[in-house]
Scaffold this active site. Structure first.
Site, PDB file in Angstrom:
ATOM      1  N   VAL A 182       4.244   7.323  32.478  1.00  0.00           N
ATOM      2  CA  VAL A 182       3.465   8.518  32.253  1.00  0.00           C
ATOM      3  C   VAL A 182       2.040   8.216  32.096  1.00  0.00           C
ATOM      4  O   VAL A 182       1.447   7.227  31.538  1.00  0.00           O
ATOM      5  CB  VAL A 182       3.921   8.697  30.755  1.00  0.00           C
ATOM      6  CG1 VAL A 182       3.348   9.963  30.120  1.00  0.00           C
ATOM      7  CG2 VAL A 182       5.551   9.010  30.506  1.00  0.00           C
ATOM      8  N   GLY A 186       9.746  -2.672   0.680  1.00  0.00           N
ATOM      9  CA  GLY A 186      10.734  -2.752   1.750  1.00  0.00           C
ATOM     10  C   GLY A 186      10.124  -2.664   3.282  1.00  0.00           C
ATOM     11  O   GLY A 186      10.782  -3.094   4.232  1.00  0.00           O
ATOM     12  N   GLY A 187       8.947  -2.433   3.328  1.00  0.00           N
ATOM     13  CA  GLY A 187       8.147  -2.398   4.511  1.00  0.00           C
ATOM     14  C   GLY A 187       8.530  -1.507   5.589  1.00  0.00           C
ATOM     15  O   GLY A 187       9.389  -0.355   5.243  1.00  0.00           O
ATOM     16  N   LYS A 190       1.004  -1.050   0.019  1.00  0.00           N
ATOM     17  CA  LYS A 190       0.103  -0.137  -0.124  1.00  0.00           C
ATOM     18  C   LYS A 190       0.793   1.325   0.205  1.00  0.00           C
ATOM     19  O   LYS A 190       0.488   2.421  -0.447  1.00  0.00           O
ATOM     20  CB  LYS A 190      -1.072  -0.020   1.168  1.00  0.00           C
ATOM     21  CG  LYS A 190      -0.480   0.075   2.602  1.00  0.00           C
ATOM     22  CD  LYS A 190      -1.287   0.324   3.533  1.00  0.00           C
ATOM     23  CE  LYS A 190      -1.033   0.049   4.929  1.00  0.00           C
ATOM     24  NZ  LYS A 190      -0.231   1.086   5.678  1.00  0.00           N
ATOM     25  N   LEU A 200      11.109  -9.073  14.619  1.00  0.00           N
ATOM     26  CA  LEU A 200      12.440  -8.565  13.916  1.00  0.00           C
ATOM     27  C   LEU A 200      12.473  -9.134  12.524  1.00  0.00           C
ATOM     28  O   LEU A 200      11.778  -9.853  12.096  1.00  0.00           O
ATOM     29  CB  LEU A 200      13.471  -9.671  14.717  1.00  0.00           C
ATOM     30  CG  LEU A 200      13.771  -9.057  15.950  1.00  0.00           C
ATOM     31  CD1 LEU A 200      14.466 -10.339  16.791  1.00  0.00           C
ATOM     32  CD2 LEU A 200      14.550  -7.906  16.236  1.00  0.00           C
ATOM     33  N   GLU A 240      17.747   2.943  20.993  1.00  0.00           N
ATOM     34  CA  GLU A 240      18.626   3.389  19.788  1.00  0.00           C
ATOM     35  C   GLU A 240      18.291   4.776  19.338  1.00  0.00           C
ATOM     36  O   GLU A 240      19.184   5.402  19.112  1.00  0.00           O
ATOM     37  CB  GLU A 240      18.245   2.291  18.610  1.00  0.00           C
ATOM     38  CG  GLU A 240      18.822   0.900  18.747  1.00  0.00           C
ATOM     39  CD  GLU A 240      18.560   0.098  17.686  1.00  0.00           C
ATOM     40  OE1 GLU A 240      18.936  -1.131  17.702  1.00  0.00           O
ATOM     41  OE2 GLU A 240      17.834   0.326  16.705  1.00  0.00           O
ATOM     42  N   HIS A 255      44.146 -13.398  15.235  1.00  0.00           N
ATOM     43  CA  HIS A 255      44.805 -12.121  16.286  1.00  0.00           C
ATOM     44  C   HIS A 255      45.293 -11.197  15.381  1.00  0.00           C
ATOM     45  O   HIS A 255      45.759 -11.165  14.478  1.00  0.00           O
ATOM     46  CB  HIS A 255      45.922 -12.784  16.915  1.00  0.00           C
ATOM     47  CG  HIS A 255      46.281 -11.927  17.918  1.00  0.00           C
ATOM     48  ND1 HIS A 255      46.004 -11.704  19.111  1.00  0.00           N
ATOM     49  CD2 HIS A 255      47.622 -11.253  17.909  1.00  0.00           C
ATOM     50  CE1 HIS A 255      46.683 -10.754  19.540  1.00  0.00           C
ATOM     51  NE2 HIS A 255      47.627 -10.348  19.174  1.00  0.00           N
ATOM     52  N   ASP A 309       5.829  -9.913  11.554  1.00  0.00           N
ATOM     53  CA  ASP A 309       5.298  -9.037  12.842  1.00  0.00           C
ATOM     54  C   ASP A 309       3.849  -9.474  12.918  1.00  0.00           C
ATOM     55  O   ASP A 309       3.574  -9.260  14.061  1.00  0.00           O
ATOM     56  CB  ASP A 309       5.681  -7.696  12.622  1.00  0.00           C
ATOM     57  CG  ASP A 309       6.992  -7.017  12.763  1.00  0.00           C
ATOM     58  OD1 ASP A 309       7.841  -8.175  12.895  1.00  0.00           O
ATOM     59  OD2 ASP A 309       7.173  -6.037  12.774  1.00  0.00           O
TER      60      ASP A 309
HETATM   61  C1  LIG Z   1      12.544   2.143  14.552  1.00  0.00           C
HETATM   62  C2  LIG Z   1      12.696   0.674  14.124  1.00  0.00           C
HETATM   63  C3  LIG Z   1      14.009  -0.091  14.040  1.00  0.00           C
HETATM   64  C4  LIG Z   1      13.813  -1.530  13.791  1.00  0.00           C
HETATM   65  N1  LIG Z   1      15.250  -2.091  13.894  1.00  0.00           N
HETATM   66  C5  LIG Z   1      15.334  -3.361  13.694  1.00  0.00           C
HETATM   67  C6  LIG Z   1      16.487  -4.004  13.589  1.00  0.00           C
HETATM   68  O1  LIG Z   1      17.559  -3.265  13.734  1.00  0.00           O
HETATM   69  N2  LIG Z   1      16.694  -5.248  13.437  1.00  0.00           N
HETATM   70  C7  LIG Z   1      15.515  -6.002  13.258  1.00  0.00           C
HETATM   71  O2  LIG Z   1      15.554  -7.167  12.901  1.00  0.00           O
HETATM   72  N3  LIG Z   1      14.252  -5.460  13.311  1.00  0.00           N
HETATM   73  C8  LIG Z   1      14.130  -4.103  13.640  1.00  0.00           C
HETATM   74  N4  LIG Z   1      12.858  -3.723  13.671  1.00  0.00           N
HETATM   75  C9  LIG Z   1      11.733  -4.339  13.246  1.00  0.00           C
HETATM   76  C10 LIG Z   1      11.651  -4.822  11.752  1.00  0.00           C
HETATM   77  O3  LIG Z   1      11.355  -3.402  10.969  1.00  0.00           O
HETATM   78  C11 LIG Z   1      10.337  -5.455  11.647  1.00  0.00           C
HETATM   79  O4  LIG Z   1      10.205  -6.593  12.311  1.00  0.00           O
HETATM   80  C12 LIG Z   1      10.105  -6.100  10.263  1.00  0.00           C
HETATM   81  O5  LIG Z   1       9.810  -4.975   9.221  1.00  0.00           O
HETATM   82  C13 LIG Z   1       8.624  -6.890   9.999  1.00  0.00           C
HETATM   83  O6  LIG Z   1       8.744  -7.281   8.890  1.00  0.00           O
HETATM   84  P1  LIG Z   1       7.406  -7.690   7.985  1.00  0.00           P
HETATM   85  O7  LIG Z   1       7.394  -8.141   6.748  1.00  0.00           O
HETATM   86  O8  LIG Z   1       6.580  -8.545   8.967  1.00  0.00           O
HETATM   87  O9  LIG Z   1       6.489  -6.411   8.181  1.00  0.00           O
HETATM   88  P2  LIG Z   1       6.772  -4.998   7.614  1.00  0.00           P
HETATM   89  O10 LIG Z   1       8.168  -4.749   7.409  1.00  0.00           O
HETATM   90  O11 LIG Z   1       6.154  -3.987   8.788  1.00  0.00           O
HETATM   91  O12 LIG Z   1       6.038  -4.787   6.536  1.00  0.00           O
HETATM   92  C14 LIG Z   1       4.357  -4.814   6.118  1.00  0.00           C
HETATM   93  C15 LIG Z   1       4.312  -4.192   4.874  1.00  0.00           C
HETATM   94  O13 LIG Z   1       2.831  -4.381   4.470  1.00  0.00           O
HETATM   95  C16 LIG Z   1       2.305  -3.326   4.019  1.00  0.00           C
HETATM   96  N5  LIG Z   1       0.708  -3.326   4.241  1.00  0.00           N
HETATM   97  C17 LIG Z   1       0.201  -3.423   5.590  1.00  0.00           C
HETATM   98  N6  LIG Z   1      -1.175  -3.656   5.382  1.00  0.00           N
HETATM   99  C18 LIG Z   1      -1.353  -3.783   3.798  1.00  0.00           C
HETATM  100  C19 LIG Z   1      -2.604  -3.779   3.055  1.00  0.00           C
HETATM  101  N7  LIG Z   1      -3.793  -4.110   3.537  1.00  0.00           N
HETATM  102  N8  LIG Z   1      -2.435  -3.798   1.909  1.00  0.00           N
HETATM  103  C20 LIG Z   1      -1.021  -3.854   1.327  1.00  0.00           C
HETATM  104  N9  LIG Z   1       0.029  -3.683   1.992  1.00  0.00           N
HETATM  105  C21 LIG Z   1      -0.152  -3.637   3.351  1.00  0.00           C
HETATM  106  C22 LIG Z   1       2.993  -2.264   4.925  1.00  0.00           C
HETATM  107  O14 LIG Z   1       2.638  -0.977   4.355  1.00  0.00           O
HETATM  108  C23 LIG Z   1       4.279  -2.699   4.867  1.00  0.00           C
HETATM  109  O15 LIG Z   1       5.220  -2.166   3.938  1.00  0.00           O
HETATM  110  C24 LIG Z   1      12.830  -2.010  13.742  1.00  0.00           C
HETATM  111  C25 LIG Z   1      11.575  -1.502  13.644  1.00  0.00           C
HETATM  112  C26 LIG Z   1      11.541  -0.163  14.028  1.00  0.00           C
HETATM  113  C27 LIG Z   1      10.232   0.631  13.903  1.00  0.00           C
END
Ligand SMILES: Cc1cc2nc3c(=O)[nH]c(=O)nc-3n(C[C@H](O)[C@H](O)[C@H](O)COP(=O)(O)OP(=O)(O)OC[C@H]3O[C@@H](n4cnc5c(N)ncnc54)[C@H](O)[C@@H]3O)c2cc1C
Length: 465
Positions: free
Chosen positions: A237, A39-40, A34, A319, A187, A444, A312
């Site tokens: 808070v 890359g999410g 969406k 992660l 972080e 080393h 997630d």
């Molecule tokens: C600030 C921050 C730092 C982080 N640092 C780390 C790190 O260092 N190492 C690590 O392992 N993890 C880290 N994470 C966590 C990591 O980003 C997530 O665990 C990971 O992105 C999850 O991947 P995913 O594919 O499940 O979901 P996401 O990456 O959240 O991707 C889901 C995608 O689905 C799309 N979507 C949602 N609903 C719909 C819909 N109805 N139709 C079409 N598209 C949709 C969204 O737009 C999104 O692009 C961090 C997170 C944050 C917020």
């Protein structure tokens, strides 16, 4: 006949990896996203931008605080926040367009829009251009997560921000309150503290990063305090009030004492929740565990036969590498292969300085489950390479079974802990013992020698201490 063999909803590390693996296995696959970029959370507003800012701010500290001890005279070190943010954006662009190239290379159909289920074989995708219906044999839900918000602390992404706002502040705040002592808050707090903000972390529990080994966390807290971060542990808070130039925050301690403080920016970082709204999941019969988490079985299958979920939106650590492992395993299972994810061996890393990395069981978990164990530890202070790079804070801790010597857990606090943990994850995946690591020749001088020494120390045989 359906339009696709597999449709993946969401193009984060779960979704895009699933789409690529499915294409490698010969499936006709589409990925729906969406947002404008692929890359999410990870690539756009998570792992990558946060690590870019951590690295820039670390360089600033090195030059402004540590150059002198190397005999390097630096006359003026200044931050150009706009350039710093532009560098971060450039990295995001490079990686997110890279996913687009990978989609083309693998002949994956990228569909822009928001997906919602009509029935178990059909979804509607709506975008500003058009609405369409797509059918598929199988679906993978990989819609990720979003920050948890609390009604008494309303986020406006200007004065009260989530991690998304904290990654793009337009100026360096004089003061920043981080609500939540988890890895994202620490972080982001580290980034802004290094760039000059007075950072306070408020945490309802009496410790930070509660899932990690307590001894490591104690050292971590000490180190963060030394860097100027202030902590209000066992404080909650209760409310916030927006003023023109600051936010008035009311907090309550565990012994019911109330305090009020003002901060320029407040970062709300109390965790994340699965993104399941608007997908119409209930009407196709998908069940949840808890409020929003999609229930899946060991094969990533939801309560509906041809619909799977990973990353997630499902239980487990939120992660990127967990999502990626699940993506590959899920697609291979759909393809009829036998595979699994080893949930005991998902490393967790906090990318502060020092970094904190862990895998397997903590000492507290072993005590609770009454497993007899041995501990081996080695401090970076006694490691030659760490001395040469002025990164002597922290130590390696290895927990091994008392009888079999099998490694049960490892916890590292140190400058490059996140890289060092990989060796131990590998050893554990192959059922390795502390003795196995102790017998491996480590180059080393490297900080990896501290891992070897900790393994030797499990049996009381460390050489350099
Ligand atoms: C600030 C921050 C730092 C982080 N640092 C780390 C790190 O260092 N190492 C690590 O392992 N993890 C880290 N994470 C966590 C990591 O980003 C997530 O665990 C990971 O992105 C999850 O991947 P995913 O594919 O499940 O979901 P996401 O990456 O959240 O991707 C889901 C995608 O689905 C799309 N979507 C949602 N609903 C719909 C819909 N109805 N139709 C079409 N598209 C949709 C969204 O737009 C999104 O692009 C961090 C997170 C944050 C917020």
């Amino acid at each position: 006949m359906t339009d696709f063999d597999l449709v993946v909803i969401g193009a984060g590390p779960g979704g895009y990896v699933a789409a690529i693996r499915a294409s490698q296995l010969g499936m006709k696959v589409a990925c729906i996203e969406k947002e404008k970029t692929l890359g999410g959370t990870c690539l756009n507003i998570g792992c990558i931008p946060s690590k870019a800012l951590l690295n820039s701010s670390e360089k600033f500290i090195e030059l402004s605080q540590h150059a002198k001890e190397h005999g390097i005279q630096v006359n003026k070190v200044e931050i150009d926040l706009l350039k710093l943010m532009q560098r971060k954006e450039k990295i995001i662009k490079q990686l997110t367009t890279g996913i687009g190239f990978l989609f083309k290379k693998n002949k994956i159909t990228h569909i822009s829009g928001t997906a919602s289920f009509d029935d178990q074989n059909t979804i509607s995708v709506s975008s500003s251009d058009e609405d369409k219906k797509i059918t598929a044999k199988n679906f993978i839900i990989a819609t990720g997560s979003k920050p948890i918000e609390i009604p008494s602390i309303p986020v406006d992404e200007k004065q009260i921000v989530t991690s998304t706002g904290a990654l793009s502040l337009e100026s360096i705040p004089k003061s920043l309150l981080v609500i939540g002592g988890g890895y994202i808050g620490l972080e982001m707090g580290s980034v802004w503290a290094r760039l000059g903000s007075k950072v306070t972390v408020v945490e309802a529990l009496d410790r930070i990063v509660p899932t990690m080994d307590a001894e490591i966390v104690k050292e971590f807290l000490k180190s963060l305090k030394k860097q100027g971060l202030e902590f209000k542990l066992s404080h909650k808070v209760t409310s916030t009030k927006l003023n023109k130039n600051d936010v008035e925050v009311s907090m309550e301690s565990s012994d019911k004492k109330e305090i009020k403080e003002k901060y320029e920016i407040v970062l709300m970082s109390v965790g994340r929740k699965p993104n399941t709204e608007g997908l119409n999941l209930e009407s196709v019969g998908i069940k949840f565990t808890g409020k929003n988490t999609i229930e899946i079985n060991k094969e990533f299958k939801t309560s509906v036969d041809n619909i799977y979920a990973i990353g997630d939106v499902t239980l487990g650590p939120m992660l990127a590498h967990k999502a990626e492992e699940e993506a590959v395993a899920c697609v291979e299972i759909i393809n009829g292969q036998k595979t699994h994810v080893n949930y005991n061996l998902i490393p967790a890393i906090v990318y502060t300085d020092p970094e904190v990395a862990s895998v397997g069981k903590t000492e507290e978990q072993l005590k609770e489950s009454k497993v007899e164990y041995k501990v081996g530890k080695f401090p970076f202070m006694a490691n030659g390479r760490a001395l040469t790079t002025s990164t002597t804070d922290g130590f390696v801790k290895i927990l091994a079974d008392k009888k079999t010597d099998a490694i049960l857990g490892a916890h590292i606090i140190g400058h490059d802990a996140g890289q060092l943990i990989a060796e131990i994850v590998t050893a554990m995946e192959f059922g390795g013992s502390a003795e196995d690591i102790a017998r491996i020749c480590h180059a080393h001088p490297t900080t990896s020698e501290a891992v070897k020494e900790a393994a030797l120390s499990v049996d009381g045989r460390a050489i350099h201490i």
